[in-house]
Design a protein around this motif. Structure first.
Motif, mmCIF file in Angstrom:
data_model
loop_
_atom_site.group_PDB
_atom_site.id
_atom_site.type_symbol
_atom_site.label_atom_id
_atom_site.label_comp_id
_atom_site.label_asym_id
_atom_site.label_seq_id
_atom_site.Cartn_x
_atom_site.Cartn_y
_atom_site.Cartn_z
ATOM 1 N N ALA A 8 0.814 -1.224 0.000
ATOM 2 C CA ALA A 8 0.000 0.000 0.000
ATOM 3 C C ALA A 8 0.843 1.268 0.000
ATOM 4 O O ALA A 8 0.422 2.298 -0.525
ATOM 5 N N ARG A 33 -8.380 -3.234 0.991
ATOM 6 C CA ARG A 33 -8.058 -3.537 -0.396
ATOM 7 C C ARG A 33 -8.821 -4.790 -0.851
ATOM 8 O O ARG A 33 -9.191 -5.617 -0.018
ATOM 9 N N TYR A 62 -6.476 -4.298 5.104
ATOM 10 C CA TYR A 62 -6.067 -2.892 5.218
ATOM 11 C C TYR A 62 -4.613 -2.859 5.706
ATOM 12 O O TYR A 62 -4.108 -3.814 6.291
ATOM 13 N N ASP A 64 -3.029 2.910 6.325
ATOM 14 C CA ASP A 64 -4.368 3.506 6.332
ATOM 15 C C ASP A 64 -5.431 2.437 6.591
ATOM 16 O O ASP A 64 -5.145 1.246 6.693
ATOM 17 N N ASN A 111 -11.959 1.753 13.323
ATOM 18 C CA ASN A 111 -12.385 1.330 11.987
ATOM 19 C C ASN A 111 -12.452 -0.182 11.848
ATOM 20 O O ASN A 111 -13.024 -0.688 10.879
ATOM 21 N N THR A 133 -8.106 1.766 4.647
ATOM 22 C CA THR A 133 -8.837 1.400 3.438
ATOM 23 C C THR A 133 -8.691 -0.086 3.144
ATOM 24 O O THR A 133 -7.566 -0.556 2.910
ATOM 25 N N GLN A 169 -15.512 -4.437 7.581
ATOM 26 C CA GLN A 169 -14.943 -4.692 6.262
ATOM 27 C C GLN A 169 -13.417 -4.757 6.342
ATOM 28 O O GLN A 169 -12.777 -3.965 7.027
ATOM 29 N N GLY A 170 -12.840 -5.707 5.640
ATOM 30 C CA GLY A 170 -11.386 -5.864 5.633
ATOM 31 C C GLY A 170 -10.884 -6.926 6.580
ATOM 32 O O GLY A 170 -9.703 -7.265 6.565
#
Length: 374
Positions: free
Chosen positions: A190, A198, A330, A194, A346, A196, A274-275
């Motif tokens: 990455a 993937r 992530y 972070d 998160n 986010t 999520q992740g």
């Protein structure tokens, strides 16, 4: 044809004044707008619950509630020896684990008799049905919290008993051992720490399986969110093969297993974030789940105020914490003891009172068509 909603509400009121008032009313058929999908517990699919009675339980010496004592398989081994040799003697000792019971309850719902008559949907029946799934959401939240504690405990043990951050920086620097938790292929490249998630790659799942299969266990059941599952639909011909790729493009992936493992998908992205992707062994190698009392529904009426509530008594324990592994898609750190990137919120389940936030905006007047838009 079921009972119309208005009739059901009226009968509901009347029955509360009779000796049968606490019994369930007839099935209904009604038309109303739902706010969100509700699904049954995914924890029950990973560790199927067993029904027990008071006679199967014991009193705890540590608190004032019941527990269930379960035995853990004792260690053993075989050995080669000569005709005159003797095997090593071992005093058999089987460990035991205490599985405590606890209660999960809904809110106490209240409504006046007069207001109930104004509804054209069977609101009491809807809440009664939703209560069961709301209770199972808490089951799933407790389950995920304990699963996460299990993988973090193994991860810390593999790193010498020291909590270490696991993010893009540490995986590239080689400072953290990935024993029970592994970063996804795209998270490893990455270039930043972070939150986010993937897209999941096929090698991600293979490496996840190997983390469990290499420890005298066998990976059996995948758990992931619907959002992460949707990324699998982006796999190419190299991942699926030509026949399956064309079939998936038309009908989606319709098989019960993925790469030889069964899978469970969940829409509860406020619990299973999520992740986060988990792999488990068969239930008999992992833990126990007991139900002491099936979900009970209590209803009462004092004057014109109607109150109702649902609850259940269950016990859940992860006996073998080595029977689960985790894939993080992530690049940030999700270790609660380090929280190196300050992004932990998160990745963990939201608070109990924040579960199932409303999707619609009717209370704010946001619905269409309405006069104000013209």
């Amino acid at each position: 044809m079921g009972v119309p909603a208005q009739v059901l509400n009226d009968l509901f009121n009347q029955r509360l004044g009779t000796t049968e008032g606490k019994e369930k009313t007839a099935e209904y058929a009604g038309s109303f707008v739902r706010d969100k999908l509700r699904e049954v517990s995914f924890a029950r699919k990973i560790i199927p619950p067993e029904q027990v009675t008071r006679a199967d339980c014991q009193r705890s010496v540590n608190h004032d509630t019941l527990v269930k004592i379960v035995d853990v398989e004792p260690q053993s081994r075989a050995m080669a020896m000569t005709f005159r040799g003797q095997p090593t003697a071992r005093l058999i000792r089987g460990d035991r684990a205490e599985v405590p019971f606890f209660t999960i309850s809904s809110e106490i719902f209240q409504k006046t008799e007069q207001e109930l008559l104004a509804y054209e949907m069977p609101i009491t029946k809807i809440i009664e049905e939703n209560c069961v799934k709301d209770i199972q959401e808490i089951e799933d939240r407790e389950f995920i919290s304990h699963v996460e504690a299990a993988v973090q405990a193994l991860q810390m043990e593999a790193n010498g008993g020291i909590p270490r951050a696991l993010n893009w920086s540490s995986t590239n620097a080689g400072g953290t051992v990935e024993f029970s938790i592994r970063k996804g292929e795209l998270a490893r490249t990455a270039g930043v720490n972070d939150a986010t998630p993937r897209p999941i790659q096929r090698p991600d799942l293979v490496q996840l399986f190997k983390m469990l299969d290499g420890n005298r266990l066998r990976s059996e059941r995948l758990l992931m969110t619907e959002v992460d599952w949707d990324d699998i639909l982006q796999w190419t011909v190299e991942d699926f093969g030509d026949r399956l790729q064309s079939e998936t493009a038309v009908e989606g992936y319709k098989y019960n297993s993925l790469l030889g493992r069964s899978y469970i998908r969940s829409i509860k992205t406020d619990i299973l974030r999520q992740g986060n992707v988990y792999i488990f062994t068969k239930p008999e190698f992992f833990g126990k789940y007991y139900i002491l009392n099936n979900t009970k529904f209590y209803i009462d009426k004092i004057a014109n105020m109607i109150s109702f509530q649902a609850w259940e008594d269950i016990a859940m324990a992860l006996i073998n914490i080595a029977a689960v592994r985790k894939l993080e898609l992530y690049s940030a750190d999700a270790n609660p003891l380090t929280n190196a990137d300050k992004l932990l919120s998160n990745f963990i389940p939201v608070a109990e009172d924040a579960l199932g936030a409303a999707n619609n905006r009717v209370a704010q007047g946001l619905r269409f068509p309405q006069v104000s838009q013209y």
